[in-house]
Design an enzyme around this catalytic site. Structure first.
Site, PDB file in Angstrom:
ATOM      1  CB  CYS A 142      -1.085  -0.060   1.132  1.00  0.00           C
ATOM      2  SG  CYS A 142      -2.441   1.200   0.929  1.00  0.00           S
ATOM      3  CE  LYS A 163     -10.138   4.879   3.422  1.00  0.00           C
ATOM      4  NZ  LYS A 163     -10.534   4.452   4.838  1.00  0.00           N
ATOM      5  CG  HIS A 235      -4.180  -2.797   2.764  1.00  0.00           C
ATOM      6  ND1 HIS A 235      -2.847  -2.944   3.585  1.00  0.00           N
ATOM      7  CD2 HIS A 235      -4.478  -1.650   2.474  1.00  0.00           C
ATOM      8  CE1 HIS A 235      -2.650  -1.687   3.753  1.00  0.00           C
ATOM      9  NE2 HIS A 235      -3.608  -0.736   3.338  1.00  0.00           N
ATOM     10  CD  GLU A 237      -1.981  -6.545   4.413  1.00  0.00           C
ATOM     11  OE1 GLU A 237      -1.858  -6.717   3.096  1.00  0.00           O
ATOM     12  OE2 GLU A 237      -1.941  -5.297   4.891  1.00  0.00           O
ATOM     13  NE  ARG A 249     -10.211   5.455  10.904  1.00  0.00           N
ATOM     14  CZ  ARG A 249      -9.335   4.905   9.982  1.00  0.00           C
ATOM     15  NH1 ARG A 249      -8.259   3.993  10.322  1.00  0.00           N
ATOM     16  NH2 ARG A 249      -9.633   5.170   8.674  1.00  0.00           N
TER      17      ARG A 249
HETATM   18  C1  LIG Z   1      -2.682   3.580   3.061  1.00  0.00           C
HETATM   19  C2  LIG Z   1      -2.059   2.349   3.637  1.00  0.00           C
HETATM   20  O1  LIG Z   1      -0.869   2.130   3.397  1.00  0.00           O
HETATM   21  S1  LIG Z   1      -2.516   1.572   4.766  1.00  0.00           S
HETATM   22  C3  LIG Z   1      -3.605   2.223   5.950  1.00  0.00           C
HETATM   23  C4  LIG Z   1      -3.392   2.246   7.368  1.00  0.00           C
HETATM   24  N1  LIG Z   1      -4.562   2.021   7.963  1.00  0.00           N
HETATM   25  C5  LIG Z   1      -4.452   1.598   9.226  1.00  0.00           C
HETATM   26  O2  LIG Z   1      -3.588   1.494   9.675  1.00  0.00           O
HETATM   27  C6  LIG Z   1      -5.870   1.343   9.760  1.00  0.00           C
HETATM   28  C7  LIG Z   1      -5.770   1.496  11.222  1.00  0.00           C
HETATM   29  N2  LIG Z   1      -5.403   2.942  11.617  1.00  0.00           N
HETATM   30  C8  LIG Z   1      -6.316   3.304  12.101  1.00  0.00           C
HETATM   31  O3  LIG Z   1      -7.626   3.258  12.374  1.00  0.00           O
HETATM   32  C9  LIG Z   1      -5.702   4.981  12.502  1.00  0.00           C
HETATM   33  O4  LIG Z   1      -4.651   5.090  11.986  1.00  0.00           O
HETATM   34  C10 LIG Z   1      -5.715   5.230  14.006  1.00  0.00           C
HETATM   35  C11 LIG Z   1      -7.314   5.058  14.675  1.00  0.00           C
HETATM   36  C12 LIG Z   1      -4.829   4.039  14.671  1.00  0.00           C
HETATM   37  C13 LIG Z   1      -5.123   6.592  14.290  1.00  0.00           C
HETATM   38  O5  LIG Z   1      -5.831   7.652  13.731  1.00  0.00           O
HETATM   39  P1  LIG Z   1      -5.910   9.318  13.752  1.00  0.00           P
HETATM   40  O6  LIG Z   1      -5.960   9.380  15.102  1.00  0.00           O
HETATM   41  O7  LIG Z   1      -6.549   9.790  12.729  1.00  0.00           O
HETATM   42  O8  LIG Z   1      -4.256   9.721  13.356  1.00  0.00           O
HETATM   43  P2  LIG Z   1      -3.249   9.625  14.023  1.00  0.00           P
HETATM   44  O9  LIG Z   1      -2.833  10.994  14.528  1.00  0.00           O
HETATM   45  O10 LIG Z   1      -3.137   8.717  15.222  1.00  0.00           O
HETATM   46  O11 LIG Z   1      -1.975   9.411  12.776  1.00  0.00           O
HETATM   47  C14 LIG Z   1      -1.985   8.194  12.179  1.00  0.00           C
HETATM   48  C15 LIG Z   1      -0.602   7.985  12.060  1.00  0.00           C
HETATM   49  O12 LIG Z   1       0.164   8.643  11.219  1.00  0.00           O
HETATM   50  C16 LIG Z   1       1.210   9.223  11.660  1.00  0.00           C
HETATM   51  N3  LIG Z   1       1.623  10.479  11.482  1.00  0.00           N
HETATM   52  C17 LIG Z   1       0.866  11.461  11.275  1.00  0.00           C
HETATM   53  N4  LIG Z   1       1.587  12.713  10.702  1.00  0.00           N
HETATM   54  C18 LIG Z   1       2.875  11.975  10.494  1.00  0.00           C
HETATM   55  C19 LIG Z   1       3.986  12.654   9.701  1.00  0.00           C
HETATM   56  N5  LIG Z   1       3.997  13.728   9.437  1.00  0.00           N
HETATM   57  N6  LIG Z   1       5.136  11.709   9.717  1.00  0.00           N
HETATM   58  C20 LIG Z   1       4.825  10.342   9.982  1.00  0.00           C
HETATM   59  N7  LIG Z   1       3.924   9.957  10.609  1.00  0.00           N
HETATM   60  C21 LIG Z   1       2.937  10.758  10.659  1.00  0.00           C
HETATM   61  C22 LIG Z   1       0.932   9.212  13.361  1.00  0.00           C
HETATM   62  O13 LIG Z   1       1.987   9.156  14.082  1.00  0.00           O
HETATM   63  C23 LIG Z   1       0.397   7.788  13.244  1.00  0.00           C
HETATM   64  O14 LIG Z   1       0.893   6.508  13.327  1.00  0.00           O
HETATM   65  P3  LIG Z   1       1.595   5.923  14.581  1.00  0.00           P
HETATM   66  O15 LIG Z   1       0.508   5.465  15.324  1.00  0.00           O
HETATM   67  O16 LIG Z   1       2.560   4.908  13.859  1.00  0.00           O
HETATM   68  O17 LIG Z   1       2.579   6.777  15.250  1.00  0.00           O
HETATM   69  N1  LIG Z   2      -6.207   2.182   5.007  1.00  0.00           N
HETATM   70  C1  LIG Z   2      -6.322   3.556   5.649  1.00  0.00           C
HETATM   71  C2  LIG Z   2      -6.311   4.651   4.703  1.00  0.00           C
HETATM   72  C3  LIG Z   2      -5.805   5.797   5.097  1.00  0.00           C
HETATM   73  O1  LIG Z   2      -4.217   5.717   5.357  1.00  0.00           O
HETATM   74  C4  LIG Z   2      -7.398   3.793   6.794  1.00  0.00           C
HETATM   75  O2  LIG Z   2      -8.451   3.820   6.286  1.00  0.00           O
HETATM   76  O3  LIG Z   2      -6.929   3.866   7.670  1.00  0.00           O
END
Ligand SMILES: CC(=O)SCCNC(=O)CCNC(=O)[C@H](O)C(C)(C)COP(=O)(O)OP(=O)(O)OC[C@H]1O[C@@H](n2cnc3c(N)ncnc32)[C@H](O)[C@@H]1OP(=O)(O)O
Ligand SMILES: N[C@@H](CCO)C(=O)O
Length: 305
Positions: A142, A163, A235, A237, A249
């Site tokens: 991804c 999205k 994804h 996996e 969420r």
């Molecule tokens: C698109 C892809 O490749 S895959 C998608 C990834 N999707 C997922 O992981 C699904 C599950 N994740 C989630 O549900 C959400 O990310 C949550 C609920 C865990 C957190 O969401 P939010 O509160 O909106 O965002 P949050 O402020 O925690 O930021 C998300 C991540 O981005 C990171 N981030 C934000 N800004 C930056 C930046 N400038 N540089 C690096 N990392 C950053 C945060 O640190 C966090 O990652 P971490 O937990 O590894 O530190």
């Molecule tokens: N798979 C991701 C997309 C955003 O990076 C999510 O919904 O958390």
């Protein structure tokens, strides 16, 4: 499969419940076969979930697979505890002198940022450079795939109009390539992202092959022709409920998300979705381990090439 799991890793109980053959450290060490060493750079915020998903995907082979989880030193994880990371993860400094049979670089929810705005971009770039000489074959997932295509080939990502989330149909483009062996001509797999890499940019690079794509979701699977770099824009996996969790969420955040495409029966987001992509995931990772890792990696990993 015998996958070696650290004794207390939370994924262990879940995988055992699924009848996956886990070797604990003592039994693994008593075997006289060199295991495949797979390094997993886990950039996902919910790391425990991803650990289980990836170990499950790597578990469908009689080869012994030892996973080492790698964390960043230049980013403090917001959503995974430091105690979990300190217990189960290593840093780049710990392993940079070693070689690995395979590496997985996960996605991360940072695709709306420019690469250079991601605070760990310099560290990730360094790891991707290192992987060229220290890893036999690397799978990028991804955002990790978009980042890898950008780092290694200068291929840009583009924001999508909305999205992309759902289970999309894909077509295998070249059946002769072992990475797609045993996949059906058409197969389903999840996507969940706000950005894309485009076919026309990839086609400018004759050293890359697009192996599977979707009319709706675009490029799915790209490989460097030497098999050393693999890029998966979806994804496969993901668990049954992962897209559901992301949807709810975003709904609870008031983001007004669309119901993930082709996911729930009757499009009912309060029902349990059917799992329609697990065999694709298993096939892809098993092919990778067999053809691109086991069959080509040197028996003595540290031997000079
Ligand atoms: C698109 C892809 O490749 S895959 C998608 C990834 N999707 C997922 O992981 C699904 C599950 N994740 C989630 O549900 C959400 O990310 C949550 C609920 C865990 C957190 O969401 P939010 O509160 O909106 O965002 P949050 O402020 O925690 O930021 C998300 C991540 O981005 C990171 N981030 C934000 N800004 C930056 C930046 N400038 N540089 C690096 N990392 C950053 C945060 O640190 C966090 O990652 P971490 O937990 O590894 O530190
Ligand atoms: N798979 C991701 C997309 C955003 O990076 C999510 O919904 O958390």
């Amino acid at each position: 499969m015998p996958i070696k799991v650290q004794r207390d890793l939370p994924a262990k109980a879940i995988l055992e419940e699924e009848n996956i053959f886990i070797m604990d450290e003592d039994r693994a060490m008593s075997q006289d076969i060199r295991p495949l060493e797979i390094l997993i750079l886990n950039l996902m915020p919910l790391k425990e979930e991803t650990e289980t998903q990836l170990m499950r995907a790597l578990s469908n082979t009689p080869l012994q697979v030892d996973c080492t989880f790698l964390m960043l030193s230049t980013h403090v994880s917001k959503n995974t505890s430091a105690s979990h990371l300190n217990k189960f993860y290593v840093t780049f400094d710990d392993i940079k002198k070693k070689k690995f049979d395979g590496m997985i670089i996960t996605g991360a929810p940072v695709e709306n940022l420019e690469y250079e705005e991601v605070n760990y971009w310099p560290e990730l770039s360094m790891m991707m450079e290192w992987s060229k000489t220290h890893v036999t074959s690397t799978i990028h997932i991804c955002w990790g795939a978009q980042a890898g295509l950008y780092y290694h080939y200068g291929i840009p990502k583009y924001p999508m109009k909305k999205k992309l989330s759902g289970i999309y149909n894909h077509r295998v483009l070249d059946r002769k390539v072992p990475l797609v062996r045993s996949l059906n001509d058409f197969f389903l797999a999840p996507h969940s992202r706000y950005t894309e890499v485009r076919k026309e940019d990839i086609l400018k690079h004759p050293e890359l092959a697009i192996l599977a794509q979707s009319d709706e979701a675009g490029v799915f699977l790209v490989m460097s022709r030497d098999g050393r770099q693999i890029f998966v824009q979806g994804h496969p996996e993901y668990d049954r409920m992962t897209l559901n969790n992301e949807y709810h969420r975003d709904l609870n955040k008031g983001l007004n998300p669309e119901v993930p495409y082709n996911y729930y029966e009757d499009n009912d987001p309060f029902s349990a979705p059917p799992l329609t992509w697990r065999n694709t995931s298993n096939t892809l990772y098993t092919n990778w381990l067999n053809y691109y890792v086991y069959q080509v990696t040197p028996y003595l990993l540290d031997a000079e090439e």
